[in-house]
Scaffold this active site. Structure first.
Site, PDB file in Angstrom:
ATOM      1  N   PRO A 131       0.812  -1.224   0.000  1.00 22.30           N
ATOM      2  CA  PRO A 131       0.000   0.000   0.000  1.00 22.30           C
ATOM      3  C   PRO A 131       0.844   1.272   0.000  1.00 22.30           C
ATOM      4  O   PRO A 131       0.515   2.241  -0.669  1.00 22.30           O
ATOM      5  CB  PRO A 131      -0.814  -0.135   1.300  1.00 22.30           C
ATOM      6  CG  PRO A 131      -0.937  -1.618   1.504  1.00 22.30           C
ATOM      7  CD  PRO A 131       0.342  -2.214   0.986  1.00 22.30           C
ATOM      8  N   GLY A 134       4.851   1.586  -3.775  1.00 19.14           N
ATOM      9  CA  GLY A 134       4.519   1.283  -5.168  1.00 19.14           C
ATOM     10  C   GLY A 134       5.736   1.553  -6.032  1.00 19.14           C
ATOM     11  O   GLY A 134       6.598   0.692  -6.202  1.00 19.14           O
ATOM     12  N   THR A 161      -1.329  -9.407  -9.097  1.00 18.76           N
ATOM     13  CA  THR A 161      -2.023  -9.962 -10.249  1.00 18.76           C
ATOM     14  C   THR A 161      -2.177 -11.468 -10.099  1.00 18.76           C
ATOM     15  O   THR A 161      -1.225 -12.160  -9.740  1.00 18.76           O
ATOM     16  CB  THR A 161      -1.240  -9.632 -11.539  1.00 18.76           C
ATOM     17  OG1 THR A 161      -1.094  -8.215 -11.625  1.00 18.76           O
ATOM     18  CG2 THR A 161      -1.956 -10.127 -12.778  1.00 18.76           C
ATOM     19  N   GLN A 282      -9.679  10.351 -46.502  1.00 23.19           N
ATOM     20  CA  GLN A 282      -8.248  10.434 -46.190  1.00 23.19           C
ATOM     21  C   GLN A 282      -7.995  10.662 -44.698  1.00 23.19           C
ATOM     22  O   GLN A 282      -7.004  10.171 -44.154  1.00 23.19           O
ATOM     23  CB  GLN A 282      -7.619  11.568 -47.005  1.00 23.19           C
ATOM     24  CG  GLN A 282      -6.147  11.357 -47.230  1.00 23.19           C
ATOM     25  CD  GLN A 282      -5.572  12.400 -48.167  1.00 23.19           C
ATOM     26  OE1 GLN A 282      -5.861  13.596 -48.041  1.00 23.19           O
ATOM     27  NE2 GLN A 282      -4.761  11.960 -49.105  1.00 23.19           N
ATOM     28  N   GLU A 367       4.032  -3.008 -13.620  1.00 29.11           N
ATOM     29  CA  GLU A 367       5.465  -3.319 -13.782  1.00 29.11           C
ATOM     30  C   GLU A 367       6.309  -2.033 -13.844  1.00 29.11           C
ATOM     31  O   GLU A 367       7.315  -1.950 -14.549  1.00 29.11           O
ATOM     32  CB  GLU A 367       5.712  -4.268 -14.950  1.00 29.11           C
ATOM     33  CG  GLU A 367       5.033  -5.605 -14.683  1.00 29.11           C
ATOM     34  CD  GLU A 367       5.766  -6.830 -15.143  1.00 29.11           C
ATOM     35  OE1 GLU A 367       6.964  -6.728 -15.449  1.00 29.11           O
ATOM     36  OE2 GLU A 367       5.136  -7.889 -15.198  1.00 29.11           O
TER      37      GLU A 367
HETATM   38  N1  CAA Z   1      19.108  -4.934 -11.961  1.00 28.94           N
HETATM   39  C1  CAA Z   1      19.873  -5.265 -10.874  1.00 28.94           C
HETATM   40  N2  CAA Z   1      20.156  -4.405  -9.891  1.00 28.94           N
HETATM   41  C2  CAA Z   1      19.651  -3.153  -9.994  1.00 28.94           C
HETATM   42  C3  CAA Z   1      18.855  -2.747 -11.077  1.00 28.94           C
HETATM   43  C4  CAA Z   1      18.599  -3.687 -12.095  1.00 28.94           C
HETATM   44  N3  CAA Z   1      17.841  -3.371 -13.154  1.00 28.94           N
HETATM   45  N4  CAA Z   1      18.529  -1.459 -10.906  1.00 28.94           N
HETATM   46  C5  CAA Z   1      19.077  -1.062  -9.756  1.00 28.94           C
HETATM   47  N5  CAA Z   1      19.752  -2.097  -9.207  1.00 28.94           N
HETATM   48  C6  CAA Z   1      20.488  -2.098  -7.945  1.00 28.94           C
HETATM   49  C7  CAA Z   1      21.281  -0.832  -7.755  1.00 28.94           C
HETATM   50  O1  CAA Z   1      22.559  -0.939  -8.354  1.00 28.94           O
HETATM   51  C8  CAA Z   1      21.379  -0.739  -6.253  1.00 28.94           C
HETATM   52  O2  CAA Z   1      22.364  -1.639  -5.804  1.00 28.94           O
HETATM   53  P1  CAA Z   1      23.476  -1.180  -4.714  1.00 28.94           P
HETATM   54  O3  CAA Z   1      22.715  -1.021  -3.437  1.00 28.94           O
HETATM   55  O4  CAA Z   1      24.422  -2.310  -4.671  1.00 28.94           O
HETATM   56  O5  CAA Z   1      24.061   0.112  -5.210  1.00 28.94           O
HETATM   57  C9  CAA Z   1      20.033  -1.306  -5.792  1.00 28.94           C
HETATM   58  O6  CAA Z   1      19.549  -2.123  -6.878  1.00 28.94           O
HETATM   59  C10 CAA Z   1      19.014  -0.245  -5.489  1.00 28.94           C
HETATM   60  O7  CAA Z   1      18.887   0.527  -6.677  1.00 28.94           O
HETATM   61  P2  CAA Z   1      18.401   2.034  -6.668  1.00 28.94           P
HETATM   62  O8  CAA Z   1      19.162   2.796  -5.638  1.00 28.94           O
HETATM   63  O9  CAA Z   1      18.417   2.524  -8.071  1.00 28.94           O
HETATM   64  O10 CAA Z   1      16.917   1.841  -6.134  1.00 28.94           O
HETATM   65  P3  CAA Z   1      15.750   2.896  -5.944  1.00 28.94           P
HETATM   66  O11 CAA Z   1      15.173   2.694  -4.606  1.00 28.94           O
HETATM   67  O12 CAA Z   1      16.186   4.255  -6.369  1.00 28.94           O
HETATM   68  O13 CAA Z   1      14.624   2.349  -6.985  1.00 28.94           O
HETATM   69  C11 CAA Z   1      13.489   2.180  -9.055  1.00 28.94           C
HETATM   70  C12 CAA Z   1      14.823   2.218  -8.300  1.00 28.94           C
HETATM   71  C13 CAA Z   1      13.873   2.084 -10.491  1.00 28.94           C
HETATM   72  C14 CAA Z   1      12.652   3.418  -8.830  1.00 28.94           C
HETATM   73  C15 CAA Z   1      12.717   0.926  -8.600  1.00 28.94           C
HETATM   74  O14 CAA Z   1      12.252   1.055  -7.271  1.00 28.94           O
HETATM   75  C16 CAA Z   1      11.536   0.604  -9.477  1.00 28.94           C
HETATM   76  O15 CAA Z   1      11.699   0.009 -10.541  1.00 28.94           O
HETATM   77  N6  CAA Z   1      10.315   0.961  -9.031  1.00 28.94           N
HETATM   78  C17 CAA Z   1       9.114   0.533  -9.698  1.00 28.94           C
HETATM   79  C18 CAA Z   1       8.593  -0.719  -9.051  1.00 28.94           C
HETATM   80  C19 CAA Z   1       7.850  -1.574 -10.010  1.00 28.94           C
HETATM   81  O16 CAA Z   1       8.188  -1.679 -11.175  1.00 28.94           O
HETATM   82  N7  CAA Z   1       6.827  -2.238  -9.501  1.00 28.94           N
HETATM   83  C20 CAA Z   1       6.086  -3.158 -10.301  1.00 28.94           C
HETATM   84  C21 CAA Z   1       5.406  -4.150  -9.429  1.00 28.94           C
HETATM   85  S1  CAA Z   1       5.147  -5.690 -10.254  1.00 28.94           S
HETATM   86  C22 CAA Z   1       3.741  -5.544 -11.166  1.00 28.94           C
HETATM   87  O17 CAA Z   1       3.262  -4.487 -11.413  1.00 28.94           O
HETATM   88  C23 CAA Z   1       3.245  -6.823 -11.702  1.00 28.94           C
HETATM   89  C24 CAA Z   1       1.878  -6.903 -12.249  1.00 28.94           C
HETATM   90  O18 CAA Z   1       0.918  -6.419 -11.710  1.00 28.94           O
HETATM   91  C25 CAA Z   1       1.672  -7.677 -13.465  1.00 28.94           C
END
Ligand code: CAA
Length: 383
Positions: A131, A134, A161, A282, A367
């Protein structure tokens, strides 16, 4: 499949598309309107996909799956989404839920949990969002505390999902609250584990046939071997998973848009106004041309991303986010234009394009919202 896919599908990929399209036209499309109107899980579509091995095509042969590569899996999801977006979440979420095991799970976990999914006896969901967590997924509060050989899980996940329908869940939880994103770990949780329960299905704008619920964990005791990968590396595993599966959401968006374009194209040929088919005008032709061009651009980017996913290329993070963002924005535009091309008929449930427009909207949100995708893309450029 034998060869590493390039951007363009091989004849084998096209054969998979053809086979999947035939199943979907025959056995998935007829249920799509009712599944949407009743907001029920598309069991008949699941059975049809399962009978043809399109319900979880990505699972490798070593775990009793058919071993479709990332491009073939994207094509399957695209084709299912062309007829029913809700049903396309069956192969898509089975991939999302199992990807952490495929990327980092122990051999024992894989052997236990992947074959039932491959056989179609179980589905697998992914529990990251909460909650209050996100877009900022690392702010999660769900907690797993170790007691000897057991982890005890407490908390709540939201927007899950296929929750309730799936038997298995990859759940991300805080195992070391002092470590932030480095204190999160992943676990496999079973629906039947004591202390697991589900909220009421959300009443959604679209993808109504795919249940979305909260999942609650109340003192759920998990044996230590349910840990997926290394303790403390769960957040990275969550993001690595999304790198791969954002490609599947791009494919879903492409499929929804293709369904809408196909319907609108046949409609404007039939619909007569001012004494001729509206396709003769068109203004209508230019709309169709723009829709098809954007759609094809999104498809090519999606396939390029799928190739990166198959090879786990270093630029997958960029491509996964770019494909998801571009394809879902495209799908929203194309489905909205499809409604426009049908005029008043586009706005009513007697025709499928309003459903497609509602279904397209979620692809810009889940996602990772498209705002988050742009954050991910920009970080890749600026790192
Ligand atoms: N692969 C591997 N590691 C990664 C990475 C990747 N793509 N991206 C970042 N990391 C690592 C970073 O290097 C960092 O590692 P260290 O601590 O060793 O430095 C760690 O992960 C944390 O990274 P960030 O500091 O960049 O993390 P952040 O808190 O700033 O968040 C974000 C990054 C991109 C905003 C991330 O939180 C994000 O993607 N948020 C969106 C969440 C999301 O997509 N939710 C979807 C839910 S699932 C869903 O929706 C399914 C459904 O219903 C069908």
């Amino acid at each position: 499949m034998s060869d590493t896919p390039l951007f363009a599908p091989t004849p084998e990929h096209e054969a998979i598309r053809e086979a999947c399209r035939a199943v979907c036209d025959d056995k998935v499309a007829p249920n799509a309107a009712e599944v949407d109107q009743q907001a029920v899980f598309p069991q008949a579509s699941y059975d049809a996909l399962r009978a043809a091995d399109f319900h979880a095509p990505h699972i490798p042969e070593a775990y009793d799956g058919v071993g479709a590569d990332a491009l073939a899996t994207a094509i399957v999801i695209e084709e299912v989404a062309r007829t029913c977006a809700s049903s396309s979440l069956i192969p898509a979420v089975n991939k999302l839920g199992t990807m952490p095991l495929l990327l980092a799970g122990s051999e024992d976990l894989r052997r236990r949990y992947l074959p039932p999914v491959a056989r179609g006896d179980a589905m697998f969901s992914y529990c990251l969002s909460e909650p209050e967590a996100g877009s900022d997924a690392a702010a999660m509060k769900t907690r797993a505390v170790r007691h000897g050989d057991t982890w005890v899980l407490d908390g709540a996940k939201r927007w899950i999902t296929n929750a309730g329908v799936s038997d298995y869940y990859t759940v991300f939880a805080v195992t070391d609250p002092d470590q932030g994103a480095r204190g999160i770990s992943a676990f496999v949780v079973e629906k039947t584990d004591a202390g697991v329960s589900f909220g009421a299905p959300e009443k959604k704008l679209g993808i109504k046939g795919s249940p979305t619920c909260e999942v609650y964990f109340d003192g759920v005791r998990l044996p230590a071997d349910r840990l997926v990968g290394v303790e403390g590396e769960g957040f990275k595993l969550a993001l690595r998973t999304l790198d791969h599966t954002r490609v599947t959401i791009a494919a879903q968006a492409v499929g929804i848009a293709q369904g809408a374009l196909d319907y609108a194209t046949s409609y404007v040929r039939e619909r007569r106004q001012f004494g001729r088919p509206v396709a003769d005008f068109q203004g209508v032709q230019f709309m169709l041309a723009d829709m098809a061009t954007k759609l094809e651009a999104a498809r090519q980017l999606t396939y390029a991303a799928a190739a990166r996913s198959e090879r786990s290329d270093a630029d997958l993070t960029f491509f996964g986010a770019a494909a998801k963002c571009f394809a879902s924005d495209m799908a929203m535009e194309v489905t909205t234009d499809a409604v426009q091309l049908l005029g008043g008929y586009g706005y009513v449930q007697d025709y499928p394009v309003e459903r497609m427009m509602r279904d397209a909207k979620i692809t810009q949100i889940y996602e990772g919202t498209n705002q988050i995708q742009r954050v991910v893309i920009a970080r890749q450029l600026l790192k």
